[in-house]
Write a protein that holds these residues in place. Structure first.
Motif, PDB file in Angstrom:
ATOM      1  N   VAL A  32       0.837  -1.193   0.000  1.00 50.50           N
ATOM      2  CA  VAL A  32       0.000   0.000   0.000  1.00 50.50           C
ATOM      3  C   VAL A  32       0.873   1.245   0.000  1.00 50.50           C
ATOM      4  O   VAL A  32       0.676   2.168  -0.798  1.00 50.50           O
ATOM      5  N   PHE A  33       1.854   1.284   0.881  1.00 50.49           N
ATOM      6  CA  PHE A  33       2.734   2.443   0.943  1.00 50.49           C
ATOM      7  C   PHE A  33       3.613   2.541  -0.295  1.00 50.49           C
ATOM      8  O   PHE A  33       3.769   3.611  -0.875  1.00 50.49           O
ATOM      9  N   ALA A  34       4.185   1.413  -0.731  1.00 51.95           N
ATOM     10  CA  ALA A  34       5.096   1.430  -1.881  1.00 51.95           C
ATOM     11  C   ALA A  34       4.397   1.882  -3.148  1.00 51.95           C
ATOM     12  O   ALA A  34       4.997   2.538  -4.001  1.00 51.95           O
ATOM     13  N   HIS A  35       3.115   1.551  -3.309  1.00 54.57           N
ATOM     14  CA  HIS A  35       2.374   1.902  -4.512  1.00 54.57           C
ATOM     15  C   HIS A  35       1.700   3.261  -4.428  1.00 54.57           C
ATOM     16  O   HIS A  35       1.127   3.723  -5.414  1.00 54.57           O
ATOM     17  N   SER A  36       1.744   3.899  -3.263  1.00 53.71           N
ATOM     18  CA  SER A  36       1.140   5.220  -3.121  1.00 53.71           C
ATOM     19  C   SER A  36       2.021   6.266  -3.788  1.00 53.71           C
ATOM     20  O   SER A  36       3.218   6.050  -4.016  1.00 53.71           O
ATOM     21  N   LEU A  37       1.433   7.415  -4.091  1.00 57.31           N
ATOM     22  CA  LEU A  37       2.206   8.511  -4.687  1.00 57.31           C
ATOM     23  C   LEU A  37       3.340   8.932  -3.769  1.00 57.31           C
ATOM     24  O   LEU A  37       4.477   9.113  -4.206  1.00 57.31           O
ATOM     25  N   PHE A  38       3.055   9.069  -2.495  1.00 53.21           N
ATOM     26  CA  PHE A  38       4.091   9.495  -1.558  1.00 53.21           C
ATOM     27  C   PHE A  38       5.211   8.460  -1.480  1.00 53.21           C
ATOM     28  O   PHE A  38       6.392   8.819  -1.451  1.00 53.21           O
ATOM     29  N   GLY A  39       4.858   7.176  -1.451  1.00 50.26           N
ATOM     30  CA  GLY A  39       5.873   6.139  -1.391  1.00 50.26           C
ATOM     31  C   GLY A  39       6.783   6.161  -2.601  1.00 50.26           C
ATOM     32  O   GLY A  39       8.008   5.994  -2.479  1.00 50.26           O
ATOM     33  N   ARG A  40       6.209   6.395  -3.784  1.00 50.43           N
ATOM     34  CA  ARG A  40       7.025   6.454  -5.001  1.00 50.43           C
ATOM     35  C   ARG A  40       7.921   7.686  -4.998  1.00 50.43           C
ATOM     36  O   ARG A  40       9.087   7.630  -5.418  1.00 50.43           O
ATOM     37  N   LEU A  41       7.392   8.811  -4.527  1.00 51.99           N
ATOM     38  CA  LEU A  41       8.203  10.028  -4.471  1.00 51.99           C
ATOM     39  C   LEU A  41       9.359   9.877  -3.486  1.00 51.99           C
ATOM     40  O   LEU A  41      10.481  10.317  -3.746  1.00 51.99           O
ATOM     41  N   LEU A  42       9.093   9.242  -2.349  1.00 50.39           N
ATOM     42  CA  LEU A  42      10.141   9.060  -1.355  1.00 50.39           C
ATOM     43  C   LEU A  42      11.228   8.126  -1.867  1.00 50.39           C
ATOM     44  O   LEU A  42      12.424   8.406  -1.710  1.00 50.39           O
ATOM     45  N   SER A  43      10.825   7.028  -2.504  1.00 50.45           N
ATOM     46  CA  SER A  43      11.817   6.060  -2.984  1.00 50.45           C
ATOM     47  C   SER A  43      12.657   6.612  -4.137  1.00 50.45           C
ATOM     48  O   SER A  43      13.794   6.191  -4.335  1.00 50.45           O
ATOM     49  N   SER A  44      12.094   7.567  -4.889  1.00 46.97           N
ATOM     50  CA  SER A  44      12.826   8.142  -6.021  1.00 46.97           C
ATOM     51  C   SER A  44      13.518   9.461  -5.666  1.00 46.97           C
ATOM     52  O   SER A  44      14.017  10.152  -6.556  1.00 46.97           O
ATOM     53  N   ASN A  45      13.509   9.812  -4.370  1.00 48.22           N
ATOM     54  CA  ASN A  45      14.137  11.062  -3.898  1.00 48.22           C
ATOM     55  C   ASN A  45      13.583  12.291  -4.613  1.00 48.22           C
ATOM     56  O   ASN A  45      14.319  13.201  -5.005  1.00 48.22           O
ATOM     57  N   SER A  46      12.248  12.314  -4.797  1.00 52.20           N
ATOM     58  CA  SER A  46      11.601  13.409  -5.525  1.00 52.20           C
ATOM     59  C   SER A  46      10.824  14.349  -4.609  1.00 52.20           C
ATOM     60  O   SER A  46      10.016  15.154  -5.095  1.00 52.20           O
ATOM     61  N   LEU A  47      11.039  14.258  -3.302  1.00 51.80           N
ATOM     62  CA  LEU A  47      10.275  15.078  -2.368  1.00 51.80           C
ATOM     63  C   LEU A  47      10.934  16.424  -2.064  1.00 51.80           C
ATOM     64  O   LEU A  47      10.387  17.218  -1.305  1.00 51.80           O
ATOM     65  N   GLU A  48      12.106  16.679  -2.635  1.00 55.12           N
ATOM     66  CA  GLU A  48      12.856  17.910  -2.374  1.00 55.12           C
ATOM     67  C   GLU A  48      13.168  18.076  -0.896  1.00 55.12           C
ATOM     68  O   GLU A  48      13.117  19.193  -0.348  1.00 55.12           O
ATOM     69  N   GLY A  58      16.386   4.904   5.162  1.00 55.01           N
ATOM     70  CA  GLY A  58      17.196   6.066   5.462  1.00 55.01           C
ATOM     71  C   GLY A  58      16.384   7.295   5.803  1.00 55.01           C
ATOM     72  O   GLY A  58      16.813   8.144   6.584  1.00 55.01           O
ATOM     73  N   ASN A  59      15.181   7.415   5.219  1.00 56.97           N
ATOM     74  CA  ASN A  59      14.298   8.546   5.492  1.00 56.97           C
ATOM     75  C   ASN A  59      13.013   8.120   6.188  1.00 56.97           C
ATOM     76  O   ASN A  59      12.052   8.892   6.238  1.00 56.97           O
ATOM     77  N   MET A  60      12.973   6.888   6.720  1.00 56.07           N
ATOM     78  CA  MET A  60      11.775   6.379   7.389  1.00 56.07           C
ATOM     79  C   MET A  60      12.179   5.682   8.682  1.00 56.07           C
ATOM     80  O   MET A  60      12.870   4.665   8.657  1.00 56.07           O
ATOM     81  N   MET A  61      11.749   6.251   9.811  1.00 59.45           N
ATOM     82  CA  MET A  61      12.058   5.679  11.107  1.00 59.45           C
ATOM     83  C   MET A  61      10.838   4.972  11.681  1.00 59.45           C
ATOM     84  O   MET A  61       9.733   5.511  11.653  1.00 59.45           O
ATOM     85  N   ARG A  62      11.059   3.752  12.192  1.00 54.89           N
ATOM     86  CA  ARG A  62      10.029   2.991  12.876  1.00 54.89           C
ATOM     87  C   ARG A  62      10.595   2.527  14.217  1.00 54.89           C
ATOM     88  O   ARG A  62      11.817   2.523  14.415  1.00 54.89           O
ATOM     89  N   PRO A  63       9.747   2.110  15.169  1.00 58.12           N
ATOM     90  CA  PRO A  63      10.268   1.718  16.487  1.00 58.12           C
ATOM     91  C   PRO A  63      11.116   0.448  16.409  1.00 58.12           C
ATOM     92  O   PRO A  63      11.005  -0.353  15.485  1.00 58.12           O
ATOM     93  N   PHE A  64      11.950   0.261  17.432  1.00 60.32           N
ATOM     94  CA  PHE A  64      12.644  -1.004  17.610  1.00 60.32           C
ATOM     95  C   PHE A  64      11.625  -2.072  18.009  1.00 60.32           C
ATOM     96  O   PHE A  64      10.580  -1.775  18.609  1.00 60.32           O
ATOM     97  N   SER A  65      11.926  -3.302  17.696  1.00 56.31           N
ATOM     98  CA  SER A  65      11.082  -4.416  18.120  1.00 56.31           C
ATOM     99  C   SER A  65      10.969  -4.440  19.635  1.00 56.31           C
ATOM    100  O   SER A  65      11.904  -4.080  20.363  1.00 56.31           O
ATOM    101  N   SER A  66       9.818  -4.854  20.130  1.00 60.92           N
ATOM    102  CA  SER A  66       9.576  -4.861  21.581  1.00 60.92           C
ATOM    103  C   SER A  66      10.337  -5.958  22.305  1.00 60.92           C
ATOM    104  O   SER A  66      10.370  -5.978  23.539  1.00 60.92           O
TER     105      SER A  66
END
Length: 317
Positions: free
Chosen positions: A150-166, A195-203
């Motif tokens: 869902v995230f990878a196919h979203s517009l935002f996900g594609r922009l982030l992966s292609s470094n197009s967010l400025e 590199g541009n997406m932070m998630r929590p450490f495993s519990s």
């Protein structure tokens, strides 16, 4: 706005004025009234009410999207990061991202595509919020049954992966001299570490350093939860299943959310509860670079330059 809503009069009847079209739509979005109720309130057919809502929501999105939800520039990303640092004490953070299930009426011949793990029919609303509870990006329409991509196919996900967010160039954290750290988005465990997406450490097997990082990340990530709370409490059509043919109402509500916030602000009580269901995506393995960035943030939050006076008490509660 009236130009987008004006319709041609005919010999049989006059068209419904733009002001009334907007009123009908706002009444539906704000109250969640059924089409039958709108039929009696405004003396129009249910199919006419449905068409008016759909067309007006499209017009609202077309008019307001560029004004209140345009892609931030590099300077605007830096302003967003400054607010995150001031309010959430998370440096180099430019957004919090999350997804929610929006209930829909089961579409005809849709099978189980919209049937989610919570056992109701839905579409996914993926949103990125700044620290002021405004949505910066949204993506609507993924099947409720979707558990991955869902995230990878979203517009935002594609922009982030292609470094197009400025995004701004990496910058050193406050009080340090090395190394320069990238600007990041914060998310929960449903999103892949990068590199541009932070998630929590495993519990499992959390050290004190990692528990502090999870606490600091949660402080920043809660802004998107609050944004969803404001959205659902202001636009109460989201409290009941909506017909899929007017799912454009979700996008209209999001731009109206930003428009109303910029004009009137919000009530804090609206952030405390909401009825949107959380999403559940398949966990994707993160990158080694993302793990390195997260480890550096974790060490920084335990250092004299980056620690908060109350963080140790907070993680022990």
């Amino acid at each position: 706005m009236s130009v987008h809503l004006q319709r041609q009069d005919t010999f049989m009847c006059d068209s419904i004025p733009p002001v009334q079209r907007l009123l009908i739509t706002l009444r539906y979005l704000a109250t969640g009234q059924s089409l039958a109720s709108l039929h009696y309130s405004f003396l129009i057919g249910k199919s006419t009410a449905s068409l008016i809502i759909r067309e007006t929501c499209v017009a609202l999105w077309d008019v307001l999207e560029s004004a209140v939800m345009s892609q931030p520039t590099t300077a605007e990303w830096m302003d967003i990061a400054d607010v995150f640092m001031q309010t959430c004490h998370f440096p180099n953070c430019v957004g919090a991202i999350d997804g929610k299930h929006i209930r829909v009426l089961k579409p005809i011949r849709s099978g189980s595509r919209f049937y989610n793990y919570k056992k109701y029919f839905s579409v996914v609303l993926l949103a990125v919020s700044d620290a002021n509870y405004c949505f910066r990006y949204i993506d609507v329409g993924a099947y409720g049954s979707s558990s991955d991509s869902v995230f990878a196919h979203s517009l935002f996900g594609r922009l982030l992966s292609s470094n197009s967010l400025e995004l701004p160039a990496p910058q050193i954290l406050p009080g340090t001299t090395y190394p320069a750290m990238p600007y990041v988005f914060v998310a929960d465990e449903a999103f892949a570490l990068g590199g541009n997406m932070m998630r929590p450490f495993s519990s499992r097997g959390l050290t004190t350093e990692r528990r502090v990082f999870n606490y600091r990340l949660t402080r920043a990530r809660r802004v998107v939860e609050c944004a969803f709370g404001i959205l659902a409490n202001k636009w109460r059509f989201l409290h009941s299943p909506i017909p899929l043919k007017i799912d454009t109402a979700i996008k209209a509500a999001c731009v109206l959310h930003n428009f109303v916030w910029q004009r009137d602000g919000f009530n804090f009580e609206d952030t405390l509860s909401y009825t949107l269901g959380p999403t559940q995506f398949t966990v994707v393995r993160g990158t080694a670079h993302g793990a390195h960035v997260r480890d550096h943030f974790a060490r920084y939050f335990m250092s004299p330059e980056g620690e908060l006076p109350w963080q140790m008490e907070a993680i022990e509660m």
